[in-house]
Design a protein around this motif. Structure first.
Motif, short mmCIF file in Angstrom:
data_model
loop_
_atom_site.label_atom_id
_atom_site.label_comp_id
_atom_site.label_asym_id
_atom_site.label_seq_id
_atom_site.Cartn_x
_atom_site.Cartn_y
_atom_site.Cartn_z
N GLN A 1 3.76 -30.60 0.39
CA GLN A 1 4.20 -29.44 -0.38
C GLN A 1 5.36 -28.73 0.30
O GLN A 1 6.26 -28.20 -0.38
N ASP B 1 2.61 -20.82 10.11
CA ASP B 1 1.29 -20.65 9.52
C ASP B 1 0.78 -19.22 9.69
O ASP B 1 -0.38 -18.94 9.39
N THR C 1 0.27 -26.03 1.16
CA THR C 1 -0.87 -26.58 1.88
C THR C 1 -0.51 -28.00 2.27
O THR C 1 -0.52 -28.90 1.43
N LEU D 1 -0.31 -23.00 4.84
CA LEU D 1 -1.74 -22.78 4.98
C LEU D 1 -2.39 -24.04 5.50
O LEU D 1 -1.90 -25.15 5.30
N ILE E 1 -10.89 -24.13 3.49
CA ILE E 1 -9.58 -23.74 2.99
C ILE E 1 -9.31 -22.30 3.42
O ILE E 1 -10.13 -21.41 3.20
N ASP F 1 -4.41 -27.23 5.92
CA ASP F 1 -5.00 -28.29 5.09
C ASP F 1 -6.49 -28.31 5.41
O ASP F 1 -6.88 -28.27 6.57
#
Length: 217
Positions: A202, A152, A198, A171, A181, A173
Motif C-alpha cells: 500500500q 509508523d 498497512t 500501520l 491490527i 501489518d
C-alpha cells in the motif's frame, strides 16, 4: 529536482517486534505470548501476565520494566538474531532507489546506531542509504527535506501537512504484531495530506504516483 525518500527503520524497514517481546519478558519476569504482545500498549492497558519465576507475582508489565527491556534489546545480540525486514521492505527500498536520487533512513530509536542499520541493510540486500540517527523532535526536520516520508508514528508526520512532502503513516501489518491490527490514531483525519497504509504494498501504491508526478513537474 532531487527526489529524496525518507523512511523510519524500526517498524517500517524492519520488524523488531519479536526481539522487543523477548527482552521485555526477560526484564519483567513475565510469560508474554507472541499473540498478546502489543508493544508499549501492554503497559498502558495494564494487561496481566503470568510470572515466569517463582516468588514473582503475576501482573502487568510496568513502564520501567518495558523501558529496561528496550535497553536490553540494543545491548545484546537479540536485536540482530530476531530482527527481520518488514514484509515487502527489501523490494520497496530497491524500487525507490530506482525512482529517487536518494533513500534516507531516519531513526530516533535510542540505543540504535547508524553502523548497525547500515550493516543490517547490507545483510538484507537492501540498497545503500544515508542513515540519520536523530532525536524525536528533529525527525520531522529531516523529513521536510524529502518528497515522501514514511513512519509508523504520527507525531513525526503531522507537521508535514501542506509542506509538499507526502507523509505516509505505515500501520502495523497484523502479521508483524501477533495478529493484532493497530487502529489509526484518532487525530489522523485532521491532516489534509497524510495517507495511511498497512504494509509496503500500500505504501508503494501511494508513493510511486506521487514521485512520478514530482519528476514530471
Amino acid at each position: 529536482m532531487i527526489i529524496k525518500i525518507g523512511a523510519d527503520w524500526n517498524g517500517v524497514g524492519v520488524n523488531s517486534h519479536e526481539g522487543k517481546r523477548i527482552c521485555v519478558e526477560r526484564k519483567s519476569k513475565r510469560i508474554i505470548p507472541p499473540d498478546q504482545f502489543l508493544g508499549r500498549a501492554i503497559v498502558e492497558r495494564k494487561i496481566p501476565f503470568k510470572s515466569s519465576r517463582r516468588g514473582v507475582p503475576d501482573g502487568p508489565v510496568t513502564g520501567k520494566q518495558y523501558s529496561d527491556g528496550m535497553h536490553l534489546l540494543f545491548r545484546t545480540e537479540t536485536y540482530f538474531e530476531v530482527t527481520q525486514p518488514m514484509p515487502g521492505a527489501v523490494d520497496a527500498f530497491n524500487l525507490f532507489m530506482g525512482l529517487a536520487d536518494e533513500l534516507a533512513i531516519i531513526s530516533a530509536t535510542r540505543g540504535l546506531n547508524g553502523q548497525w542499520v547500515s550493516q543490517m541493510m547490507q545483510t538484507f540486500e537492501m540498497p545503500e542509504a544515508r542513515v540519520h540517527m536523530t532525536r524525536g523532535e528533529s525527525k520531522t526536520k529531516h523529513y521536510l527535506e524529502c518528497q515522501v516520508a514514511i513512519d509508523d508514528e504520527i507525531q513525526h508526520l503531522e507537521a508535514l501537512d501542506g509542506t509538499g512532502t507526502l507523509p505516509i503513516l505505515m500501520l502495523a501489518d497484523p502479521a508483524t504484531r501477533g495478529g493484532q491490527i493497530v487502529p489509526p490514531p484518532p487525530n489522523l483525519f485532521r491532516s489534509k495530506t497524510l495517507k495511511v497504509a498497512t504494509g509496503w504494498e500500500q505504501v508503494i501504491a501511494l508513493a510511486q504516483p506521487w514521485i512520478e508526478a514530482k519528476m514530471a513537474a
